[in-house]
Design an enzyme around this catalytic site. Structure first.
Site, mmCIF file in Angstrom:
data_model
loop_
_atom_site.group_PDB
_atom_site.id
_atom_site.type_symbol
_atom_site.label_atom_id
_atom_site.label_comp_id
_atom_site.label_asym_id
_atom_site.label_seq_id
_atom_site.Cartn_x
_atom_site.Cartn_y
_atom_site.Cartn_z
ATOM 1 N N CYS A 128 76.740 -0.959 -6.103
ATOM 2 C CA CYS A 128 76.158 -2.346 -6.532
ATOM 3 C C CYS A 128 77.498 -3.378 -7.048
ATOM 4 O O CYS A 128 77.672 -3.428 -8.383
ATOM 5 C CB CYS A 128 75.193 -2.221 -7.550
ATOM 6 N N TYR A 170 93.476 -2.752 -4.113
ATOM 7 C CA TYR A 170 94.597 -3.304 -3.658
ATOM 8 C C TYR A 170 94.322 -4.274 -2.353
ATOM 9 O O TYR A 170 95.422 -4.205 -1.564
ATOM 10 C CB TYR A 170 95.559 -2.356 -3.421
ATOM 11 N N TYR A 197 96.108 8.648 -3.857
ATOM 12 C CA TYR A 197 95.425 7.945 -4.448
ATOM 13 C C TYR A 197 93.989 7.516 -4.037
ATOM 14 O O TYR A 197 93.312 6.526 -4.115
ATOM 15 C CB TYR A 197 96.255 6.608 -4.608
ATOM 16 N N GLU A 222 110.820 11.592 -6.117
ATOM 17 C CA GLU A 222 109.398 11.932 -6.768
ATOM 18 C C GLU A 222 108.383 11.264 -5.685
ATOM 19 O O GLU A 222 107.626 10.576 -5.982
ATOM 20 C CB GLU A 222 109.149 11.550 -7.905
ATOM 21 N N PRO A 223 108.445 11.790 -4.437
ATOM 22 C CA PRO A 223 107.395 11.180 -3.588
ATOM 23 C C PRO A 223 105.889 11.656 -3.732
ATOM 24 O O PRO A 223 105.919 12.795 -4.148
ATOM 25 C CB PRO A 223 108.154 11.534 -2.099
ATOM 26 N N GLY A 224 105.171 10.500 -3.915
ATOM 27 C CA GLY A 224 103.616 11.204 -3.866
ATOM 28 C C GLY A 224 102.832 10.782 -2.588
ATOM 29 O O GLY A 224 102.554 11.688 -1.763
ATOM 30 N N ARG A 225 102.687 9.283 -2.399
ATOM 31 C CA ARG A 225 102.175 8.900 -1.191
ATOM 32 C C ARG A 225 102.600 9.486 -0.036
ATOM 33 O O ARG A 225 101.775 9.786 0.872
ATOM 34 C CB ARG A 225 102.238 7.456 -1.128
ATOM 35 N N GLY A 276 108.155 6.031 -3.972
ATOM 36 C CA GLY A 276 107.936 4.859 -3.278
ATOM 37 C C GLY A 276 107.729 4.664 -1.964
ATOM 38 O O GLY A 276 107.586 3.377 -1.650
HETATM 39 C C1 LIG Z 1 103.585 6.711 -9.064
HETATM 40 C C2 LIG Z 1 104.980 7.429 -9.323
HETATM 41 C C3 LIG Z 1 105.667 7.929 -8.381
HETATM 42 C C4 LIG Z 1 105.114 8.335 -7.048
HETATM 43 O O1 LIG Z 1 105.068 7.048 -6.176
HETATM 44 P P1 LIG Z 1 104.832 7.092 -4.530
HETATM 45 O O2 LIG Z 1 104.624 5.703 -4.201
HETATM 46 O O3 LIG Z 1 103.579 7.795 -4.604
HETATM 47 O O4 LIG Z 1 105.641 7.805 -3.787
HETATM 48 C C5 LIG Z 1 106.927 8.785 -8.787
HETATM 49 N N1 LIG Z 1 107.497 8.149 -9.904
HETATM 50 C C6 LIG Z 1 106.886 7.778 -10.913
HETATM 51 C C7 LIG Z 1 107.557 7.632 -12.026
HETATM 52 C C8 LIG Z 1 105.697 7.070 -10.715
HETATM 53 O O5 LIG Z 1 104.911 6.649 -11.460
#
Ligand SMILES: *Cc1c(COP(=O)(O)O)cnc(C)c1O
Length: 417
Positions: A341, A315, A370, A272-275, A238
């Site tokens: 379109c 978004y 994303y 759990e970082p993604g972004r 997050g």
């Molecule tokens: C999407 C998600 C993440 C990653 O979120 P980011 O905002 O990309 O860091 C981590 N844990 C869970 C459970 C998620 O659904």
């Protein structure tokens, strides 16, 4: 320097973006190994004294090479489907570093996760706990279980990416979690492994994290007082990134909040970082199809569309857009739009940008998370190539889909043949 100008040309590490465009065509995604590495290492260093594991959230960018680069660094994975679990394993992440989250896991997906004996399954309801127990018993195993609790904390982010308030579908309600832990701890197919929380995405303020982690700490204490041991405290992802003028917290500041709220419990901390790992490590490069003006407005029409990068349409997200070749001429104000379109197919409204003519290249920045992950073949447009750069080398890490591949699963119904 990951994405930077050199003699007026945009480079990814040591590679000229224009040179990649000539080789693979446009549009394409381009990822920097160096940036991915730095982003990952920033978390690891910040969490080093906290017994932390960085489980990269595959959904942000599931490209095999992206995940493999993180696997080489010792990263784990947070997956939300069996497909992502497959990618994580293929990329070399061991099962005991995989966390399975998600609000609607199927029995088949759970069977796979339990068979593999992954680090932790984050269950989101009493019904899911029952299902996990049933499957584990049938396999003669114990599943490593955590409950994803909903701390009812507002992440103060976009409504479509807020997940930690009681109004949304995520997690076990706070008031029910303790009892469910007690119940689950008595089930023969369950081993209580941890607790999990994830309150949203693109957070720019640490206070919601602090509130959520404080609540988690109190629940861990209450559970342990009842004889339920918790090994792993999974804090979700997050953390926000800077798309425009945002000032996201540093990993050190985030880790400090973890230390202050949970440090004295001495648990295995999972993040759990993604972004914040993949976001600024990737760009989408697109070619200008034409530039036109209707007297009042300038339009720059590019060959990438909302099917390739949906964040602006979904978004209202801002992405900085840069010319790949800087010409040093006076900027104009233009809408930068895709060819789809749909009136929502707009990357930027009234953006101040150097005029770029037909055939010129633009780079849509911070598109590594994303971006490709959410792309589709809407308008029957091929998925674009993904390129990864490492120093002065680059490689196509997913090729452009061909029309044959796109139509390969289709079939004529017998009555149409
Ligand atoms: C999407 C998600 C993440 C990653 O979120 P980011 O905002 O990309 O860091 C981590 N844990 C869970 C459970 C998620 O659904």
């Amino acid at each position: 320097m990951c994405f930077h100008y050199q003699g007026g040309e945009l480079y990814a590490e040591g590679v000229d973006i224009k040179q990649i465009a000539e080789k693979v065509g446009t549009p394409f995604y381009c990822y920097s190994t160096d940036k991915l590495t730095r982003n990952f290492e920033a978390y690891r260093a910040a969490l080093a004294d906290l017994n932390g594991t960085v489980c990269y959230s595959i959904k942000a960018n599931p490209n095999l090479s992206v995940v493999a680069a993180l696997a080489r660094l010792g990263g784990g994975a947070d997956v939300v489907s069996a497909g992502e679990m497959y990618v994580a394993l293929k990329a070399g992440i061991p099962a005991d570093k995989i966390v399975f989250s998600g609000v609607g896991k199927t029995a088949q997906e759970l069977e796979e996760a339990i068979r593999l004996g992954i680090l932790q399954i984050n269950a989101e309801s009493a019904a899911e706990v029952e299902m996990i127990n049933r499957i584990a018993v049938a396999q003669g195993k114990k599943a490593n279980l955590a409950l994803r609790v909903n701390p009812d904390v507002d992440a103060l982010t976009h409504v479509k990416i807020t997940t930690g308030t009681k109004e949304n579908k995520f997690g076990v309600p706070w008031q029910e979690a303790h009892d469910l832990y007690v119940k689950a701890s008595q089930m023969p197919g369950i081993r209580i492994a941890g607790i999990a929380v994830h309150i949203g995405s693109q957070l720019l303020d640490l206070e919601p994290f602090r509130l959520a982690f404080t609540k988690i700490a109190s629940m861990v204490r209450a559970l342990e007082a009842d004889g339920i041991a918790i090994e792993n405290v999974d804090l979700g992802g997050g953390m926000g990134i800077n798309y425009n003028v945002e000032l996201p917290p540093t990993c050190e500041a985030y880790a400090e909040v973890v230390r202050e709220t949970l440090g004295d419990l001495h648990k295995h901390i999972i993040v759990e970082p993604g972004r914040s790992i993949a976001g600024n490590a990737g760009i989408l490069v697109t070619e200008v199809i034409c530039a036109k003006s209707n007297g009042e407005k300038n339009f720059i029409i590019v060959d990438a569309g909302m099917n390739d990068l949906v964040r602006p349409a979904l978004y209202d997200a801002w992405h900085t857009i840069l010319p790949v070749t800087k010409q040093g001429i006076a900027p104009i104000i233009a809408d930068i739009v895709g060819p789809i379109c749909e009136s929502g197919d707009v990357f930027a409204h009234e953006r101040i940008i150097e005029p770029v003519q037909e055939g010129g290249l633009l780079a849509i920045m911070c598109a590594g998370a994303y971006g490709a992950a959410m792309s589709s073949i809407y308008n029957f447009r091929p998925l674009v190539p993904e390129v990864m750069v490492h120093g002065d080398q680059f490689a196509v890490v997913r090729k452009r889909t061909s029309y044959e591949e796109m139509i390969s699963g289709h079939a004529l119904a017998p009555w149409l043949q």
